[in-house]
Design an enzyme around this catalytic site. Structure first.
Site, PDB file in Angstrom:
ATOM      1  N   ARG A  15       0.838  -1.218   0.000  1.00 27.73           N
ATOM      2  CA  ARG A  15       0.000   0.000   0.000  1.00 27.73           C
ATOM      3  C   ARG A  15       0.864   1.256   0.000  1.00 27.73           C
ATOM      4  O   ARG A  15       2.033   1.240   0.345  1.00 27.73           O
ATOM      5  CB  ARG A  15      -0.920   0.016   1.202  1.00 27.73           C
ATOM      6  CG  ARG A  15      -0.206   0.073   2.553  1.00 27.73           C
ATOM      7  CD  ARG A  15      -0.061   1.469   3.120  1.00 27.73           C
ATOM      8  NE  ARG A  15       0.758   1.513   4.321  1.00 27.73           N
ATOM      9  CZ  ARG A  15       2.045   1.821   4.334  1.00 27.73           C
ATOM     10  NH1 ARG A  15       2.685   2.082   3.199  1.00 27.73           N
ATOM     11  NH2 ARG A  15       2.727   1.865   5.471  1.00 27.73           N
ATOM     12  N   GLU A  74      -0.349  11.213   7.870  1.00 29.35           N
ATOM     13  CA  GLU A  74       0.851  10.536   8.385  1.00 29.35           C
ATOM     14  C   GLU A  74       1.031  10.822   9.869  1.00 29.35           C
ATOM     15  O   GLU A  74       0.919  11.981  10.299  1.00 29.35           O
ATOM     16  CB  GLU A  74       2.067  11.034   7.594  1.00 29.35           C
ATOM     17  CG  GLU A  74       3.000   9.943   7.171  1.00 29.35           C
ATOM     18  CD  GLU A  74       2.372   8.943   6.200  1.00 29.35           C
ATOM     19  OE1 GLU A  74       1.999   7.846   6.671  1.00 29.35           O
ATOM     20  OE2 GLU A  74       2.283   9.234   5.012  1.00 29.35           O
ATOM     21  N   HIS A  75       1.317   9.766  10.623  1.00 28.49           N
ATOM     22  CA  HIS A  75       1.460   9.863  12.085  1.00 28.49           C
ATOM     23  C   HIS A  75       0.157  10.339  12.729  1.00 28.49           C
ATOM     24  O   HIS A  75       0.167  10.977  13.780  1.00 28.49           O
ATOM     25  CB  HIS A  75       2.636  10.778  12.470  1.00 28.49           C
ATOM     26  CG  HIS A  75       3.970  10.164  12.143  1.00 28.49           C
ATOM     27  ND1 HIS A  75       4.568   9.214  12.933  1.00 28.49           N
ATOM     28  CD2 HIS A  75       4.789  10.332  11.076  1.00 28.49           C
ATOM     29  CE1 HIS A  75       5.717   8.838  12.384  1.00 28.49           C
ATOM     30  NE2 HIS A  75       5.868   9.505  11.252  1.00 28.49           N
ATOM     31  N   ASP A  92      -2.404   7.942  12.923  1.00 33.46           N
ATOM     32  CA  ASP A  92      -3.089   6.717  13.358  1.00 33.46           C
ATOM     33  C   ASP A  92      -3.111   6.558  14.881  1.00 33.46           C
ATOM     34  O   ASP A  92      -4.146   6.286  15.460  1.00 33.46           O
ATOM     35  CB  ASP A  92      -2.507   5.462  12.667  1.00 33.46           C
ATOM     36  CG  ASP A  92      -1.007   5.319  12.808  1.00 33.46           C
ATOM     37  OD1 ASP A  92      -0.357   6.264  13.321  1.00 33.46           O
ATOM     38  OD2 ASP A  92      -0.469   4.266  12.422  1.00 33.46           O
ATOM     39  N   GLY A 115       8.796   0.796   3.039  1.00 34.89           N
ATOM     40  CA  GLY A 115       7.679   1.595   3.540  1.00 34.89           C
ATOM     41  C   GLY A 115       6.406   1.391   2.728  1.00 34.89           C
ATOM     42  O   GLY A 115       5.447   2.142   2.869  1.00 34.89           O
ATOM     43  N   SER A 148       4.851  -1.507   2.858  1.00 34.36           N
ATOM     44  CA  SER A 148       4.191  -2.528   3.664  1.00 34.36           C
ATOM     45  C   SER A 148       4.233  -3.942   3.094  1.00 34.36           C
ATOM     46  O   SER A 148       3.208  -4.616   2.941  1.00 34.36           O
ATOM     47  CB  SER A 148       2.748  -2.129   3.981  1.00 34.36           C
ATOM     48  OG  SER A 148       2.421  -2.709   5.217  1.00 34.36           O
ATOM     49  N   SER A 149       5.443  -4.391   2.824  1.00 28.09           N
ATOM     50  CA  SER A 149       5.612  -5.799   2.465  1.00 28.09           C
ATOM     51  C   SER A 149       5.231  -6.682   3.647  1.00 28.09           C
ATOM     52  O   SER A 149       4.800  -7.821   3.477  1.00 28.09           O
ATOM     53  CB  SER A 149       7.054  -6.081   2.031  1.00 28.09           C
ATOM     54  OG  SER A 149       7.938  -5.974   3.124  1.00 28.09           O
ATOM     55  N   ASP A 208      -2.085  -0.537   7.545  1.00 31.38           N
ATOM     56  CA  ASP A 208      -1.502  -1.399   6.513  1.00 31.38           C
ATOM     57  C   ASP A 208      -2.342  -2.653   6.282  1.00 31.38           C
ATOM     58  O   ASP A 208      -2.600  -3.058   5.153  1.00 31.38           O
ATOM     59  CB  ASP A 208      -0.078  -1.821   6.903  1.00 31.38           C
ATOM     60  CG  ASP A 208       0.832  -0.631   7.097  1.00 31.38           C
ATOM     61  OD1 ASP A 208       0.361   0.513   6.898  1.00 31.38           O
ATOM     62  OD2 ASP A 208       2.001  -0.840   7.464  1.00 31.38           O
ATOM     63  N   TYR A 216      10.451   7.260  17.063  1.00 33.87           N
ATOM     64  CA  TYR A 216       9.007   7.024  16.922  1.00 33.87           C
ATOM     65  C   TYR A 216       8.318   7.189  18.282  1.00 33.87           C
ATOM     66  O   TYR A 216       7.323   7.904  18.410  1.00 33.87           O
ATOM     67  CB  TYR A 216       8.794   5.624  16.350  1.00 33.87           C
ATOM     68  CG  TYR A 216       7.356   5.207  16.182  1.00 33.87           C
ATOM     69  CD1 TYR A 216       6.654   5.537  15.025  1.00 33.87           C
ATOM     70  CD2 TYR A 216       6.709   4.471  17.171  1.00 33.87           C
ATOM     71  CE1 TYR A 216       5.337   5.148  14.854  1.00 33.87           C
ATOM     72  CE2 TYR A 216       5.396   4.074  17.019  1.00 33.87           C
ATOM     73  CZ  TYR A 216       4.715   4.408  15.863  1.00 33.87           C
ATOM     74  OH  TYR A 216       3.411   4.023  15.707  1.00 33.87           O
TER      75      TYR A 216
HETATM   76  P1  ADP Z   1       7.883  -2.812   5.000  1.00 34.31           P
HETATM   77  O1  ADP Z   1       6.637  -3.371   5.574  1.00 34.31           O
HETATM   78  O2  ADP Z   1       7.876  -1.347   4.894  1.00 34.31           O
HETATM   79  O3  ADP Z   1       8.281  -3.433   3.695  1.00 34.31           O
HETATM   80  P2  ADP Z   1       8.988  -3.986   7.384  1.00 34.31           P
HETATM   81  O4  ADP Z   1      10.320  -3.844   8.041  1.00 34.31           O
HETATM   82  O5  ADP Z   1       7.773  -3.665   8.148  1.00 34.31           O
HETATM   83  O6  ADP Z   1       9.069  -3.136   6.015  1.00 34.31           O
HETATM   84  O7  ADP Z   1       8.810  -5.489   6.873  1.00 34.31           O
HETATM   85  C1  ADP Z   1       9.831  -6.121   6.148  1.00 34.31           C
HETATM   86  C2  ADP Z   1      10.022  -7.524   6.679  1.00 34.31           C
HETATM   87  O8  ADP Z   1       8.873  -8.326   6.330  1.00 34.31           O
HETATM   88  C3  ADP Z   1      11.207  -8.230   6.045  1.00 34.31           C
HETATM   89  O9  ADP Z   1      12.402  -7.933   6.720  1.00 34.31           O
HETATM   90  C4  ADP Z   1      10.792  -9.697   6.179  1.00 34.31           C
HETATM   91  O10 ADP Z   1      11.040 -10.148   7.483  1.00 34.31           O
HETATM   92  C5  ADP Z   1       9.287  -9.641   5.991  1.00 34.31           C
HETATM   93  N1  ADP Z   1       8.905  -9.873   4.580  1.00 34.31           N
HETATM   94  C6  ADP Z   1       8.226  -9.052   3.770  1.00 34.31           C
HETATM   95  N2  ADP Z   1       8.025  -9.605   2.555  1.00 34.31           N
HETATM   96  C7  ADP Z   1       8.584 -10.830   2.584  1.00 34.31           C
HETATM   97  C8  ADP Z   1       8.716 -11.911   1.646  1.00 34.31           C
HETATM   98  N3  ADP Z   1       8.229 -11.834   0.413  1.00 34.31           N
HETATM   99  N4  ADP Z   1       9.361 -13.032   2.052  1.00 34.31           N
HETATM  100  C9  ADP Z   1       9.841 -13.122   3.304  1.00 34.31           C
HETATM  101  N5  ADP Z   1       9.750 -12.151   4.219  1.00 34.31           N
HETATM  102  C10 ADP Z   1       9.147 -11.009   3.889  1.00 34.31           C
HETATM  103 MG    MG Z   2       5.902  -3.014   7.527  1.00 33.51          MG
END
Ligand code: ADP
Ligand code: MG
Length: 395
Positions: free
Chosen positions: A36, A42-43, A45, A137, A139-140, A186, A237
């Protein structure tokens, strides 16, 4: 040129192929959940305010199958998690579901441990493939949690009755298994995203409203990853969060959501430190801006929306002090380009990405100009609002 993202279908096909290579049979479940971008808010929430994110075409896809045992074998194909990309744990052993190493697997284990229909999850094999940049950032982490939870729903047939509940469980996974005290935005948008819409979320009562973006016409959002790590240190933070709580307390309010600009004058009379007043000013004005920006989007007043984006960035830089040299450069370079309507940092700050609203025909010029100005190695993505988590075909 902006990065050409593989389509969800391409990622789906590749994940399914990888599953077959890895496990010697075909997967029978495939799901995805998006990353997303927050357009404004921002800030806000943790101050009971509003946020306005949209779901991205970048997704985390999980292909998998139950394996008639109690063992889960999960492979992440992401480079970002290094070489320890295979995890294996026994689902019948609660201790094996505790957070541990490798860290990335905690997001998955947490979802398994907290799946609302406990005891119904069989062992399974799965492959995870994602186009959400990790740690940028976008939100993976929520994409991974929500994809995992959606996979468990598909595998067991037990689907959350309320999307809100699903998002809340995923958030609790991030709190308790990854140790990240994140807000609710997120997971909400990764679950509830809707093509062509942004999502207005009230972080006080979790009410949501889909905001159509049909008025964008010849405009689009460009996301620029600074590729400078978004390290909002937890102390920075917490300091800001504490300042907000302190300001609310001095005003005898539940949170800064209930405060107005006049209250800033009140704070001055109550011996509030100047820095706390600045933090409060960002939050109070940002909550207001988010509502105004939503109205502007609904009525098609993009100029107004862009101005509010600019004001949001300036407030984050001057009052909240969470910008960085990299983000400021990207934003000011973008604003120099004819056809750019507004530009701001997105996410918690200190690195990560910016989001820019601009005319479609200005995209190439903007990218060229920003590349020339920015010293680092930026990545550019065109962001169209997409659907939230869903099951995908397996053929
Ligand atoms: P963001 O959410 O901004 O991308 P975060 O630090 O909150 O950053 O989350 C990143 C962490 O999420 C990675 O270090 C990993 O631990 C996990 N992660 C995200 N995507 C994957 C993926 N495709 N495979 C394995 N771990 C993942
Ligand atoms: Mg994250």
């Amino acid at each position: 040129m902006a990065t050409i993202l593989p389509s969800v279908n391409d990622v789906r096909v590749e994940a399914l192929q990888n599953f077959t290579e890895e496990f010697g049979e075909n997967a029978n479940i495939c799901v995805c959940a998006p990353g997303r971008v927050n357009l404004i808010g921002e800030h806000t929430d943790y101050n009971d305010g509003f946020v306005l994110p949209m779901a991205l075409p970048m997704v985390t896809v999980i292909a998998g199958k139950a394996n008639q045992s109690s063992i889960c074998k999960i492979v992440s194909l992401s480079d970002a998690v290094g070489t320890r990309n295979l995890v294996e744990f026994d689902i019948s052993n609660r201790r094996a579901l505790k957070p541990g190493e490798p860290k990335w697997a905690n997001y998955v284990k947490g979802c398994v441990a907290k799946f609302s229909y406990d005891g119904l999850v069989p062992g399974f094999n799965a492959v995870i493939l994602s186009t959400v940049p990790v740690g940028a950032g976008l939100s993976s982490s929520a994409a991974l949690e929500v994809a995992t939870y959606t996979f468990l729903e598909a595998m067991t047939g037990f689907v959350s009755e309320r999307l809100e509940d699903k998002a809340l469980v995923c958030q609790s996974v991030e709190h308790q298994f990854a140790g990240v005290p994140c807000g609710i935005m997120d997971q909400f948008i990764s679950v509830m995203g809707k093509e062509g819409h942004a999502l207005l979320l009230d972080c006080r009562d979790l009410a949501t409203k889909q905001i159509p973006m049909e008025h964008l016409d010849d405009n689009l959002f460009l996301i620029i990853n600074s590729n400078a790590p978004h390290k909002l240190s937890s102390s920075a933070y917490c300091e800001r969060r504490d300042s907000c709580f302190e300001a609310a307390k001095l005003l005898n309010k539940k949170s800064l959501r209930d405060a107005t600009l006049e209250d800033l004058e009140v704070l001055k009379t109550r011996h509030c430190p100047q820095i706390t007043i600045k933090r409060a000013r960002h939050v109070i004005t940002e909550i207001q801006r988010t509502l105004e920006a939503t109205a502007a989007l609904e009525s098609g007043n993009l100029l107004k929306f862009g101005t509010l984006m600019n004001e949001s960035h300036d407030s984050l830089r001057e009052d909240y002090e969470v910008s960085s040299q990299e983000l400021d450069t990207l934003v000011s370079a973008a604003r120099e380009v004819d056809g750019v309507v507004g530009s701001r940092l997105t996410g918690a700050g200190f690195g990560g990405c910016t989001v820019t609203l601009l005319r479609k025909d200005a995209v190439e010029t903007a990218i060229k100009h920003i590349k020339k100005t920015y010293k680092g190695n930026a990545t550019f993505y065109i962001a169209k609002p997409t659907n939230g988590a869903r099951q995908l075909e397996i053929k």
